[in-house]
Design a protein around this motif. Sequence first.
Motif, PDB file in Angstrom:
ATOM      1  N   UNK A   1     -17.282 -10.346  24.888  1.00 52.75           N
ATOM      2  CA  UNK A   1     -17.293 -11.503  25.787  1.00 52.75           C
ATOM      3  C   UNK A   1     -15.927 -12.187  25.818  1.00 52.75           C
ATOM      4  N   UNK A   2     -15.281 -12.280  24.646  1.00 48.89           N
ATOM      5  CA  UNK A   2     -13.985 -12.940  24.578  1.00 48.89           C
ATOM      6  C   UNK A   2     -12.902 -12.090  25.247  1.00 48.89           C
ATOM      7  N   UNK A   3     -12.871 -10.815  24.940  1.00 46.92           N
ATOM      8  CA  UNK A   3     -11.863  -9.925  25.496  1.00 46.92           C
ATOM      9  C   UNK A   3     -12.475  -8.538  25.656  1.00 46.92           C
ATOM     10  N   UNK A   4     -12.867  -8.156  26.860  1.00 49.94           N
ATOM     11  CA  UNK A   4     -13.531  -6.866  27.051  1.00 49.94           C
ATOM     12  C   UNK A   4     -12.584  -5.679  26.869  1.00 49.94           C
ATOM     13  N   UNK A   5     -11.283  -5.884  26.903  1.00 54.43           N
ATOM     14  CA  UNK A   5     -10.327  -4.784  26.781  1.00 54.43           C
ATOM     15  C   UNK A   5      -9.884  -4.547  25.331  1.00 54.43           C
ATOM     16  N   UNK A   6     -10.428  -5.325  24.398  1.00 52.02           N
ATOM     17  CA  UNK A   6     -10.038  -5.212  22.992  1.00 52.02           C
ATOM     18  C   UNK A   6     -10.778  -4.041  22.360  1.00 52.02           C
ATOM     19  N   UNK A   7     -10.025  -3.174  21.682  1.00 54.66           N
ATOM     20  CA  UNK A   7     -10.631  -2.028  20.989  1.00 54.66           C
ATOM     21  C   UNK A   7     -11.295  -2.521  19.700  1.00 54.66           C
ATOM     22  N   UNK A   8     -12.530  -2.134  19.524  1.00 61.08           N
ATOM     23  CA  UNK A   8     -13.282  -2.571  18.354  1.00 61.08           C
ATOM     24  C   UNK A   8     -13.445  -1.368  17.425  1.00 61.08           C
ATOM     25  N   UNK A   9     -12.986  -1.533  16.199  1.00 63.45           N
ATOM     26  CA  UNK A   9     -13.094  -0.457  15.212  1.00 63.45           C
ATOM     27  C   UNK A   9     -14.408  -0.536  14.443  1.00 63.45           C
ATOM     28  N   UNK A  10     -14.396   0.090  13.306  1.00 60.72           N
ATOM     29  CA  UNK A  10     -15.585   0.098  12.446  1.00 60.72           C
ATOM     30  C   UNK A  10     -15.639  -1.174  11.621  1.00 60.72           C
ATOM     31  N   UNK A  11     -16.818  -1.701  11.438  1.00 60.51           N
ATOM     32  CA  UNK A  11     -17.029  -2.868  10.590  1.00 60.51           C
ATOM     33  C   UNK A  11     -17.484  -2.386   9.216  1.00 60.51           C
ATOM     34  N   UNK A  12     -17.065  -3.113   8.193  1.00 55.47           N
ATOM     35  CA  UNK A  12     -17.548  -2.820   6.840  1.00 55.47           C
ATOM     36  C   UNK A  12     -17.680  -4.131   6.075  1.00 55.47           C
ATOM     37  N   UNK A  13     -18.547  -4.115   5.099  1.00 56.04           N
ATOM     38  CA  UNK A  13     -18.748  -5.311   4.286  1.00 56.04           C
ATOM     39  C   UNK A  13     -17.653  -5.398   3.227  1.00 56.04           C
ATOM     40  N   UNK A  14     -17.542  -6.553   2.626  1.00 59.80           N
ATOM     41  CA  UNK A  14     -16.534  -6.734   1.587  1.00 59.80           C
ATOM     42  C   UNK A  14     -16.828  -5.836   0.387  1.00 59.80           C
ATOM     43  N   UNK A  15     -18.097  -5.686   0.051  1.00 58.70           N
ATOM     44  CA  UNK A  15     -18.428  -4.821  -1.090  1.00 58.70           C
ATOM     45  C   UNK A  15     -18.059  -3.367  -0.794  1.00 58.70           C
ATOM     46  N   UNK A  16     -18.187  -2.917   0.462  1.00 61.57           N
ATOM     47  CA  UNK A  16     -17.753  -1.569   0.829  1.00 61.57           C
ATOM     48  C   UNK A  16     -16.240  -1.441   0.720  1.00 61.57           C
ATOM     49  N   UNK A  17     -15.507  -2.474   1.131  1.00 61.31           N
ATOM     50  CA  UNK A  17     -14.047  -2.450   1.039  1.00 61.31           C
ATOM     51  C   UNK A  17     -13.599  -2.385  -0.421  1.00 61.31           C
TER      52      UNK A  17
END
Length: 164
Positions: free
Chosen positions: A11-27
């Motif tokens: 909604x904020x920026x439709x042209x922004x590439x979105x990568x993978x999300x991970x939790x802090x514990x996964x990081x």
Amino acid sequence: MVAELRRQIAEVNPHLAIGEFSTMSEAVEDSIGAQKLAAGVVGVFGGLALLITLVGLYGLLTYMVEQRTREIGIRMALGADRAAVISMIMRQALLLMALGATAGGCIALWSNRLLHAFLYGVTASDPWAITLTPLGPVLCGLVAAAVPARRAAGLNPVDALRAE
């Protein structure tokens, strides 16, 4: 929650590439994975080294008992009981292990500058760590030495004197 985050970003920026999300514990898990693997490999090699040491000690004591069969037979014929024979063999095993533990402790103290980088939560010259670390192998060694000691104590004096 990930789907909602993707929708809000789109909604904020439709042209922004979105990568993978991970939790802090996964990081955190990803960042220490190599260290965990290295610690596991070192643990396996340490266990194998202990096993090889115990097999060697067992073989050495078995050979020593075999070489001293006549002497043990004479001792038993002259009145030595099983406890005295077991005590004699175990004392020799403990002497060997004490020499090994002392040599290892001296090497550890000598190389404490190298070890300092690998230790977490203790110093390289921590007296508790240096004192208690050899106890595990020494206790395992005493268990390995018990088999030849019991075998020596079970010798028949007459058969031992005839054997050559």
